[in-house]
Design an enzyme around this catalytic site. Structure first.
Site, PDB file in Angstrom:
ATOM      1  N   LEU A  14       0.820  -1.211   0.000  1.00 51.55           N
ATOM      2  CA  LEU A  14       0.000   0.000   0.000  1.00 51.55           C
ATOM      3  C   LEU A  14       0.857   1.265   0.000  1.00 51.55           C
ATOM      4  CD1 LEU A  14      -2.805  -1.170   2.452  1.00 51.55           C
ATOM      5  CD2 LEU A  14      -2.945  -0.904  -0.033  1.00 51.55           C
ATOM      6  N   LYS A  64      15.613  -5.955   3.334  1.00 53.72           N
ATOM      7  CA  LYS A  64      16.048  -4.945   4.306  1.00 53.72           C
ATOM      8  C   LYS A  64      17.489  -5.133   4.780  1.00 53.72           C
ATOM      9  CE  LYS A  64      11.513  -3.703   6.149  1.00 53.72           C
ATOM     10  NZ  LYS A  64      10.737  -3.365   7.354  1.00 53.72           N
TER      11      LYS A  64
END
Ligand code: ATR
Length: 265
Positions: A14, A64
């Protein structure tokens, strides 16, 4: 200017709608897109990003940690956590930040303003827990307690915290003002609770870093007891807001960002 989030899979992210809504609200002609970068292509990440001419990007699962060797510099929070979720590209230099912890704490402050005096229990000792703990320590006076299923997970934790097992956490539950679940228990239709809430004090805020599902089983159980709860939506919106500040030095429209995410859930 152009921005993106890299991850794999990334279709359901999103972040693009959230950031693009903020750009529009501020009258900025920036653009933010989702880029699926397969782990097998990660060696080419410099070429992939440079080709897009980005001014910055977010990094999500599973990259990450992979991104760190490609950075020219990283901030203290990323170093402590060992993970980066935001990269600023400036003069061809890539600088890594981690806004997950500050994003969580900014959200927590809105529902629990007296953080300085709170006794806090954090469930789980993975990367998310470490980032939140490191950031919370800047705001909270009492020593923070972290509980984990596997105690050896604390071996590389340098922070001054109380380290306990999950059973001990269950017994001591009534001592805490805020309980934060950072484990994935309760995601993906899992109905389990990571600990039982029998000893929960009536005033204690129970918080989860997950927002899909909107109410994890631990939040439902706490709400059923009449306790205040907070899900991970504010953390998600705030980590994005903090990334935007790093990239632009501007103040984001937080309400628009949050409403946009809510409308897409
Ligand atoms: P993240 O980066 O999202 O924090 P992680 O580094 O994989 O993810 O850490 C997951 C955390 O959830 C760990 O603390 C893990 O506990 P262990 O160290 O004992 O593995 C915890 N966790 C995951 N599944 C769990 C379960 N079923 N019960 C209790 N804790 C669990």
């Amino acid at each position: 200017m152009k921005y993106a989030v890299i991850g794999s899979p990334i279709d359901h992210s999103l972040s693009p709608v959230m950031h693009n809504a903020n750009f529009k609200a501020l009258g900025l002609e920036h653009d933010y897109e989702a880029l699926n970068v397969d782990p097998s292509n990660f060696d080419s990440i410099k070429e992939i990003i440079n080709e897009k001419n980005l001014s910055g990007f977010n990094v999500t699962i599973p990259h990450k940690e992979h991104i760190i060797p490609f950075l020219d510099d990283i901030d203290e929070q990323s170093k402590t956590v060992g993970a980066v979720n935001t990269v600023l590209i400036s003069d061809n230099k890539w600088i890594g930040y981690n806004t997950d912890g500050i994003g969580y704490v900014e959200g927590l402050k809105t529902v629990y303003p007296d953080l300085a005096n709170a006794y806090i229990l954090i469930l789980g000792a993975g990367g998310a827990s470490k980032g939140i703990t490191n950031e919370l320590m800047k705001h909270v006076n009492p020593k923070i307690t972290v509980a984990n299923r596997t105690l050896s997970r604390f071996d590389n934790w340098q922070m001054d915290i109380n380290k306990i097992g999950l059973e001990e956490a269950e017994k001591a539950l009534s001592e805490f003002d805020i309980i934060i679940n950072t484990t994935p228990v309760g995601m993906n239709n899992n109905k389990d609770l990571v600990i039982n809430l029998d000893n929960l004090a009536p005033h204690t805020l129970v918080s989860d870093i997950v927002y899909i599902p909107f109410k994890t089983p631990i939040l439902k159980a706490a709400e059923g007891k009449g306790n205040p709860i907070q899900n991970g939506l504010d953390m998600f919106v705030n980590q994005g807001a903090e990334s935007f500040k790093i990239w632009t030095d501007l103040t984001p429209n937080y309400e628009v960002m949050k409403d946009t995410v809510l409308n897409h859930l």
